[in-house]
Write a protein that holds these residues in place. Structure first.
Motif, PDB file in Angstrom:
ATOM      1  N   GLY A  51      36.137 -49.130  -6.133  1.00  0.00           N
ATOM      2  CA  GLY A  51      35.064 -49.029  -7.101  1.00  0.00           C
ATOM      3  C   GLY A  51      35.640 -49.198  -8.491  1.00  0.00           C
ATOM      4  O   GLY A  51      36.645 -48.573  -8.839  1.00  0.00           O
ATOM      5  N   ALA A  52      35.037 -50.067  -9.295  1.00  0.00           N
ATOM      6  CA  ALA A  52      35.623 -50.449 -10.579  1.00  0.00           C
ATOM      7  C   ALA A  52      35.927 -49.250 -11.484  1.00  0.00           C
ATOM      8  O   ALA A  52      37.062 -49.107 -11.953  1.00  0.00           O
ATOM      9  CB  ALA A  52      34.720 -51.463 -11.275  1.00  0.00           C
ATOM     10  N   PRO A  53      34.961 -48.365 -11.776  1.00  0.00           N
ATOM     11  CA  PRO A  53      35.304 -47.241 -12.653  1.00  0.00           C
ATOM     12  C   PRO A  53      36.373 -46.325 -12.065  1.00  0.00           C
ATOM     13  O   PRO A  53      37.242 -45.841 -12.787  1.00  0.00           O
ATOM     14  CB  PRO A  53      33.969 -46.508 -12.814  1.00  0.00           C
ATOM     15  CG  PRO A  53      32.928 -47.558 -12.565  1.00  0.00           C
ATOM     16  CD  PRO A  53      33.512 -48.410 -11.479  1.00  0.00           C
ATOM     17  N   ALA A  54      36.320 -46.100 -10.753  1.00  0.00           N
ATOM     18  CA  ALA A  54      37.295 -45.199 -10.127  1.00  0.00           C
ATOM     19  C   ALA A  54      38.710 -45.741 -10.227  1.00  0.00           C
ATOM     20  O   ALA A  54      39.661 -44.989 -10.492  1.00  0.00           O
ATOM     21  CB  ALA A  54      36.929 -44.955  -8.660  1.00  0.00           C
ATOM     22  N   ILE A  55      38.884 -47.052 -10.027  1.00  0.00           N
ATOM     23  CA  ILE A  55      40.250 -47.566 -10.110  1.00  0.00           C
ATOM     24  C   ILE A  55      40.703 -47.691 -11.567  1.00  0.00           C
ATOM     25  O   ILE A  55      41.908 -47.731 -11.833  1.00  0.00           O
ATOM     26  CB  ILE A  55      40.445 -48.885  -9.334  1.00  0.00           C
ATOM     27  CG1 ILE A  55      39.625 -50.031  -9.917  1.00  0.00           C
ATOM     28  CG2 ILE A  55      40.125 -48.687  -7.855  1.00  0.00           C
ATOM     29  CD1 ILE A  55      39.935 -51.372  -9.245  1.00  0.00           C
ATOM     30  N   CYS A  98      26.823 -52.364  -1.232  1.00  0.00           N
ATOM     31  CA  CYS A  98      28.162 -51.799  -1.358  1.00  0.00           C
ATOM     32  C   CYS A  98      28.045 -50.302  -1.657  1.00  0.00           C
ATOM     33  O   CYS A  98      27.117 -49.643  -1.199  1.00  0.00           O
ATOM     34  CB  CYS A  98      28.978 -52.529  -2.429  1.00  0.00           C
ATOM     35  SG  CYS A  98      30.755 -52.128  -2.374  1.00  0.00           S
ATOM     36  N   ASN A  99      28.977 -49.742  -2.416  1.00  0.00           N
ATOM     37  CA  ASN A  99      28.890 -48.349  -2.820  1.00  0.00           C
ATOM     38  C   ASN A  99      29.156 -48.267  -4.312  1.00  0.00           C
ATOM     39  O   ASN A  99      30.247 -48.584  -4.775  1.00  0.00           O
ATOM     40  CB  ASN A  99      29.892 -47.470  -2.073  1.00  0.00           C
ATOM     41  CG  ASN A  99      29.945 -46.061  -2.653  1.00  0.00           C
ATOM     42  OD1 ASN A  99      30.837 -45.747  -3.427  1.00  0.00           O
ATOM     43  ND2 ASN A  99      28.990 -45.225  -2.291  1.00  0.00           N
ATOM     44  N   ALA A 100      28.144 -47.897  -5.066  1.00  0.00           N
ATOM     45  CA  ALA A 100      28.274 -47.715  -6.512  1.00  0.00           C
ATOM     46  C   ALA A 100      27.861 -46.289  -6.848  1.00  0.00           C
ATOM     47  O   ALA A 100      27.073 -46.038  -7.743  1.00  0.00           O
ATOM     48  CB  ALA A 100      27.424 -48.731  -7.265  1.00  0.00           C
ATOM     49  N   GLY A 101      28.423 -45.361  -6.087  1.00  0.00           N
ATOM     50  CA  GLY A 101      28.098 -43.959  -6.256  1.00  0.00           C
ATOM     51  C   GLY A 101      29.263 -43.165  -6.800  1.00  0.00           C
ATOM     52  O   GLY A 101      30.160 -43.702  -7.456  1.00  0.00           O
ATOM     53  N   ALA A 102      29.257 -41.868  -6.535  1.00  0.00           N
ATOM     54  CA  ALA A 102      30.330 -41.002  -7.016  1.00  0.00           C
ATOM     55  C   ALA A 102      31.684 -41.450  -6.474  1.00  0.00           C
ATOM     56  O   ALA A 102      32.710 -41.324  -7.149  1.00  0.00           O
ATOM     57  CB  ALA A 102      30.045 -39.562  -6.606  1.00  0.00           C
ATOM     58  N   LEU A 103      31.707 -42.000  -5.269  1.00  0.00           N
ATOM     59  CA  LEU A 103      32.964 -42.455  -4.677  1.00  0.00           C
ATOM     60  C   LEU A 103      33.556 -43.653  -5.415  1.00  0.00           C
ATOM     61  O   LEU A 103      34.762 -43.872  -5.375  1.00  0.00           O
ATOM     62  CB  LEU A 103      32.737 -42.827  -3.207  1.00  0.00           C
ATOM     63  CG  LEU A 103      32.494 -41.661  -2.248  1.00  0.00           C
ATOM     64  CD1 LEU A 103      31.981 -42.174  -0.912  1.00  0.00           C
ATOM     65  CD2 LEU A 103      33.764 -40.849  -2.059  1.00  0.00           C
ATOM     66  N   ALA A 104      32.720 -44.437  -6.076  1.00  0.00           N
ATOM     67  CA  ALA A 104      33.193 -45.620  -6.790  1.00  0.00           C
ATOM     68  C   ALA A 104      33.537 -45.321  -8.241  1.00  0.00           C
ATOM     69  O   ALA A 104      33.924 -46.221  -8.987  1.00  0.00           O
ATOM     70  CB  ALA A 104      32.128 -46.718  -6.739  1.00  0.00           C
ATOM     71  N   LEU A 145      12.615 -52.996  -5.411  1.00  0.00           N
ATOM     72  CA  LEU A 145      13.585 -53.397  -6.421  1.00  0.00           C
ATOM     73  C   LEU A 145      14.988 -53.261  -5.857  1.00  0.00           C
ATOM     74  O   LEU A 145      15.197 -52.618  -4.827  1.00  0.00           O
ATOM     75  CB  LEU A 145      13.462 -52.553  -7.690  1.00  0.00           C
ATOM     76  CG  LEU A 145      13.838 -51.076  -7.594  1.00  0.00           C
ATOM     77  CD1 LEU A 145      14.429 -50.584  -8.907  1.00  0.00           C
ATOM     78  CD2 LEU A 145      12.603 -50.231  -7.257  1.00  0.00           C
ATOM     79  N   VAL A 146      15.939 -53.877  -6.559  1.00  0.00           N
ATOM     80  CA  VAL A 146      17.344 -53.842  -6.150  1.00  0.00           C
ATOM     81  C   VAL A 146      18.164 -53.281  -7.310  1.00  0.00           C
ATOM     82  O   VAL A 146      17.957 -53.661  -8.470  1.00  0.00           O
ATOM     83  CB  VAL A 146      17.862 -55.250  -5.783  1.00  0.00           C
ATOM     84  CG1 VAL A 146      19.302 -55.183  -5.283  1.00  0.00           C
ATOM     85  CG2 VAL A 146      16.952 -55.918  -4.750  1.00  0.00           C
ATOM     86  N   ILE A 147      19.073 -52.361  -7.005  1.00  0.00           N
ATOM     87  CA  ILE A 147      20.019 -51.854  -7.999  1.00  0.00           C
ATOM     88  C   ILE A 147      21.421 -51.917  -7.404  1.00  0.00           C
ATOM     89  O   ILE A 147      21.654 -51.400  -6.305  1.00  0.00           O
ATOM     90  CB  ILE A 147      19.722 -50.403  -8.423  1.00  0.00           C
ATOM     91  CG1 ILE A 147      18.311 -50.260  -8.964  1.00  0.00           C
ATOM     92  CG2 ILE A 147      20.732 -49.944  -9.477  1.00  0.00           C
ATOM     93  CD1 ILE A 147      17.972 -48.833  -9.372  1.00  0.00           C
ATOM     94  N   VAL A 148      22.337 -52.549  -8.121  1.00  0.00           N
ATOM     95  CA  VAL A 148      23.725 -52.654  -7.678  1.00  0.00           C
ATOM     96  C   VAL A 148      24.644 -52.257  -8.833  1.00  0.00           C
ATOM     97  O   VAL A 148      24.212 -52.114  -9.978  1.00  0.00           O
ATOM     98  CB  VAL A 148      24.062 -54.086  -7.212  1.00  0.00           C
ATOM     99  CG1 VAL A 148      23.195 -54.504  -6.039  1.00  0.00           C
ATOM    100  CG2 VAL A 148      23.942 -55.085  -8.364  1.00  0.00           C
ATOM    101  N   GLY A 149      25.912 -52.104  -8.519  1.00  0.00           N
ATOM    102  CA  GLY A 149      26.920 -51.863  -9.543  1.00  0.00           C
ATOM    103  C   GLY A 149      27.558 -53.170  -9.976  1.00  0.00           C
ATOM    104  O   GLY A 149      27.008 -54.256  -9.746  1.00  0.00           O
ATOM    105  N   ALA A 150      28.729 -53.092 -10.609  1.00  0.00           N
ATOM    106  CA  ALA A 150      29.425 -54.290 -11.062  1.00  0.00           C
ATOM    107  C   ALA A 150      30.914 -54.007 -11.164  1.00  0.00           C
ATOM    108  O   ALA A 150      31.330 -52.861 -11.388  1.00  0.00           O
ATOM    109  CB  ALA A 150      28.895 -54.756 -12.417  1.00  0.00           C
ATOM    110  N   ASP A 151      31.693 -55.068 -10.994  1.00  0.00           N
ATOM    111  CA  ASP A 151      33.138 -54.969 -11.181  1.00  0.00           C
ATOM    112  C   ASP A 151      33.594 -55.637 -12.470  1.00  0.00           C
ATOM    113  O   ASP A 151      34.629 -55.277 -13.023  1.00  0.00           O
ATOM    114  CB  ASP A 151      33.863 -55.579  -9.983  1.00  0.00           C
ATOM    115  CG  ASP A 151      33.778 -54.674  -8.771  1.00  0.00           C
ATOM    116  OD1 ASP A 151      34.725 -53.906  -8.547  1.00  0.00           O
ATOM    117  OD2 ASP A 151      32.750 -54.701  -8.067  1.00  0.00           O
TER     118      ASP A 151
END
Length: 352
Positions: A47-51, A157-163, A231-237
């Motif tokens: 996950g982008a923020p986590a890494i 994908c996963n754009a939650g607390a884990l990411a 609707l669709v909501i995703v994260g981003a890298d």
């Protein structure tokens, strides 16, 4: 709630091993920068923020191990470790952002003795983690009103607390809407081949008591056609200056499907994911991982021996398919160039 990543009182980095979820909640303790690099590369943390947080904490671990009183030698050695960390996952710009911020901290405190400089770096890494959680909560606060009452939301994908360091980006918006009393349900795509949606997103939403239904990635169009997705909501890298978005492979497909069915397509990410140095998404590097992730799963081969496979793990969604970007400083709508530049501020000045 679980802790995705934290700096411990023993001056180590403790992170939740995401390769073991959902079967086991196992924590890994990283005592040196090599262990952090392995955790990022092997996707024990992803996950982008986590890494981004992991990269910063990895540099703090590296700083503890450098044995010199010379600032110049210290800076050169830390820079070497930073470059090695950057190469672990090239697409997510948060990793480079976290490393760059740590290196700016070095320059800002270069008058300090090396021992005190190391402590400044540890504190900076901890601040990056704390700020990420606050940024994610701000994303939720800005974005939750975009989810109407009774909505069925598709995420990928996963754009939650884990990411992230905590709370999440796309799932942060969903969490905030749920907490505000919005009635909603979530469709979670499996996200093949690594199954982040099946293993991680479904698990996270279960922890929060948010209704979630798992689907394979190729079911989304069918459900849109039947009016079962709103609707669709995703994260981003990585997000380029014009609003093009690199995210987990399959995101582009969903964006095209959403436009074909007249559905809003939102991307939620902190501004640390924005790369203003890139005019558009064509220049975003797309990581390719081991094809064995495609030809098998969990040690079981699912393709015939000798079958060739490709494994690009991200794709690029052109900005014309994106309804809005939900950031920690507000919702940005087209034209994205001016909107993102206006919100960026001094923390992204190094990438303008």
């Amino acid at each position: 709630m679980f802790e995705t990543i934290e700096w411990t009182s023993a001056d180590t980095v403790r992170l939740l091993d995401q390769t073991r979820l959902p079967a086991e909640e196992v924590y890994v303790e990283c005592r040196d920068v090599a262990a952090v690099a392995h955790a990022i590369r092997s996707m024990q943390i992803r996950g982008a923020p986590a890494i981004g947080v992991a990269g910063a904490m990895g540099l703090a671990l590296a700083a503890q191990s450098i044995r010199t009183r010379s600032f110049e030698e210290f800076r050169a050695e830390l820079s070497r470790h930073g470059e090695a960390l950057r190469q672990t996952r090239p697409t997510a710009v948060n990793l480079a952002w976290g490393i760059d911020r740590m290196q700016r901290c070095v320059e800002q405190h270069k008058a300090l003795p090396v021992a005190e400089l190391v402590q400044s770096l540890i504190r900076e890494a901890q601040r990056i983690r704390e700020e990420d959680i606050l940024d994610n909560q701000a994303i939720g606060a800005h974005g939750h009103r975009l989810i109407p009452d009774g909505a069925a939301v598709l995420t990928h994908c996963n754009a939650g607390a884990l990411a992230t360091a905590g709370y999440g980006t796309a799932l942060g918006v969903i969490r905030a809407a749920h907490a505000a009393g919005t009635r909603l349900s979530v469709w979670a795509g499996e996200t093949r081949p690594f199954l982040q949606g099946a293993r991680l997103t479904a698990w996270e939403l279960q922890q929060d008591g948010i209704p979630v239904t798992l689907i394979t990635d190729n079911m989304a169009g069918h459900l849109m056609q039947r009016g079962e997705i709103d609707l669709v909501i995703v994260g981003a890298d990585r997000i380029a200056r014009n609003g093009d978005v690199a995210n987990k492979i399959g995101t582009y497909t969903l964006a095209v499907l959403a436009q074909a069915h007249g559905l809003p397509f939102y991307v939620a990410a902190p501004l640390s994911t924005v790369d203003l140095s890139l005019p558009d998404g064509e220049a975003i590097p797309i990581e390719e991982r081991d094809p064995a992730e495609v030809t098998g799963w969990a040690g079981i081969r699912t393709a015939p021996v000798g079958a060739r496979a490709r494994n690009p793990v991200f794709d690029m969604t052109p900005h014309r398919y994106i309804t809005a970007l939900i950031t920690n400083r507000g919702v940005v709508r087209p034209p994205y160039d001016s909107g993102l530049t206006a919100l960026a501020g001094p923390d992204l000045s190094g990438r303008v």
